[in-house]
Write an enzyme that holds these catalytic residues in place. Structure first.
Site, PDB file in Angstrom:
ATOM      1  N   HIS A 135      -4.278 -17.240 -15.442  1.00 54.42           N
ATOM      2  CA  HIS A 135      -4.680 -15.834 -16.199  1.00 54.42           C
ATOM      3  C   HIS A 135      -3.465 -14.543 -15.389  1.00 54.42           C
ATOM      4  CE1 HIS A 135      -8.596 -16.640 -18.209  1.00 54.42           C
ATOM      5  NE2 HIS A 135      -7.503 -17.449 -18.659  1.00 54.42           N
ATOM      6  N   TYR A 185     -12.951 -19.678 -23.600  1.00 56.60           N
ATOM      7  CA  TYR A 185     -12.818 -18.473 -22.651  1.00 56.60           C
ATOM      8  C   TYR A 185     -11.565 -18.636 -21.993  1.00 56.60           C
ATOM      9  CZ  TYR A 185     -13.019 -15.251 -18.709  1.00 56.60           C
ATOM     10  OH  TYR A 185     -12.405 -14.459 -17.757  1.00 56.60           O
ATOM     11  N   ASN A 223      -8.105 -20.119 -12.492  1.00 56.69           N
ATOM     12  CA  ASN A 223      -9.172 -20.325 -13.085  1.00 56.69           C
ATOM     13  C   ASN A 223      -9.566 -21.958 -12.969  1.00 56.69           C
ATOM     14  OD1 ASN A 223     -10.397 -17.844 -14.284  1.00 56.69           O
ATOM     15  ND2 ASN A 223      -8.239 -17.976 -14.818  1.00 56.69           N
ATOM     16  N   GLU A 275      -4.513 -14.902 -11.546  1.00 54.27           N
ATOM     17  CA  GLU A 275      -5.966 -15.396 -11.188  1.00 54.27           C
ATOM     18  C   GLU A 275      -5.593 -16.959 -11.528  1.00 54.27           C
ATOM     19  OE1 GLU A 275      -9.294 -12.455 -12.591  1.00 54.27           O
ATOM     20  OE2 GLU A 275      -8.878 -13.914 -13.806  1.00 54.27           O
TER      21      GLU A 275
END
Length: 363
Positions: free
Chosen positions: A99, A19, A126, A124
């Protein structure tokens, strides 16, 4: 910046890594900032715990270009120091993936675009953590909601104030009006002329509920309510009879309906505050928040963070007290040690030292 922890974590390491980076490690707008994704994946797959990993995101309203690499590094450092407080760097694994493919939106959910009409992206960061302490192999759960949420919120507040990031607690980020109402009956595929009596009643009942809700919101926006009791009086003035008051709703009856109307929009809850629905009051609330942010709010966050880290340090050190670091191999010490002949290796022949050949003094 907003800290979010995901609820998942029971599967293997392939799905979360895929992902974050894509199945072929080619996800657009994704880049590894720290760690090795394949090592993190293998560490997750090597455990058999009910929750194998912890994942989440530091979500920013700012675009990737608005935050320098130095600030990103400091934010990640402080996050690890908060989550893994009391542990050394070799006791945990944490993968960080950036991201930059998410669109920036306003408080109404609309995508914000630049002068050329292109969506503005936001940042972002993560994180993906195998739930394993690496020295001992014991289970490491870096985040328990009930135990760590206050501490993580304090970290979030300190980072936002220290680096002047967008604060999710800022009053300007809240909606002035919460103009959403209850769902209607599922009648999309039925013509109105074909409604049954029950369907007609439900539709009309919902229409009345939406009318009353919109009426109260309109009065609130004009400063007509000082408290929740004033809302009840306004409903009574419209011919409603108050039947039930709960923490989240106010139920009223109308002469034309057999069933009570449950008004459950946010404005009808016991948390109602007139400031939340007034433009002028919101402005004053915003100014007060700005005055408190660098004083009272920051001080409280620092106290909570310090005390929470102290308690978490005690927990981590007690749980992993046997996870000692192996003694490093000392090459200099090895070189200085005397050479010992292995037991099974034959000794090399050495001739005896010759005796003194001078004449004997014995007559």
């Amino acid at each position: 910046m907003l800290v979010k922890f995901h609820g998942r974590g029971s599967g293997g390491g392939d799905s979360p890594v895929d992902y974050l980076l894509g199945n072929d490690r080619d996800r657009e707008g994704a880049s590894v900032l720290r760690g090795n994704p394949e090592i993190t994946r293998e560490l997750i797959n090597s455990t058999d715990y009910a929750r194998r990993y912890t994942s989440g995101v530091l979500s920013f309203e700012e675009s990737p270009t608005e935050i320098s690499e130095r600030i990103k590094a400091k934010i990640m450092d402080e996050f690890e120091a908060t989550i893994f407080v009391g542990l050394e760097h070799d006791q945990y694994n944490c993968l960080w993936v950036e991201h930059t493919d998410k669109d920036k939106t306003d408080t109404a959910g609309n995508v914000i675009k630049d002068a050329d009409g292109k969506p503005i992206k936001r940042l972002e960061l993560n994180f993906l953590i195998p739930n394993q302490e690496l020295r001992s192999g014991k289970r490491l759960q870096p985040f328990f909601h009930w135990a760590d949420m206050m501490r993580v919120n304090a970290y979030q507040n300190v980072m936002n104030m220290r680096y002047k990031l967008t604060d999710p607690h800022d009053p300007s980020k809240r909606r002035v009006n919460h103009s959403y109402f209850s769902r209607s009956a599922n009648l999309k595929d039925i013509a109105k002329k074909d409604y049954t009596a029950e369907q007609e009643r439900l539709t009309t009942h919902k229409a009345e509920k939406d009318y009353l809700t919109e009426y109260i919101y309109d009065l609130a926006a004009r400063g007509r309510f000082e408290n929740r009791k004033a809302i009840q009086k306004a409903l009574e003035s419209k011919g409603c009879e108050i039947k039930r008051v709960t923490k989240k709703s106010i139920s009223v009856s109308r002469p034309q309906f057999q069933k009570n109307i449950r008004l459950d929009a946010p404005i009808f809850s016991e948390d109602f505050l007139p400031y939340d629905y007034l433009g002028m009051a919101m402005h004053e609330k915003q100014k007060q928040y700005e005055r408190d942010k660098q004083g009272k709010i920051l001080k409280e966050a620092l106290v909570i963070l310090e005390e929470g880290n102290r308690l978490k340090t005690i927990y981590h050190r007690a749980r992993f007290k046997d996870a000692v670091l192996p003694v490093p191999y000392d090459l200099e010490l090895e070189a200085a040690a005397p050479v010992q002949t292995p037991i099974n290796q034959p000794m090399k022949y050495q001739p005896p030292t010759p005796k003194d050949s001078s004449p004997s003094m014995d007559y």
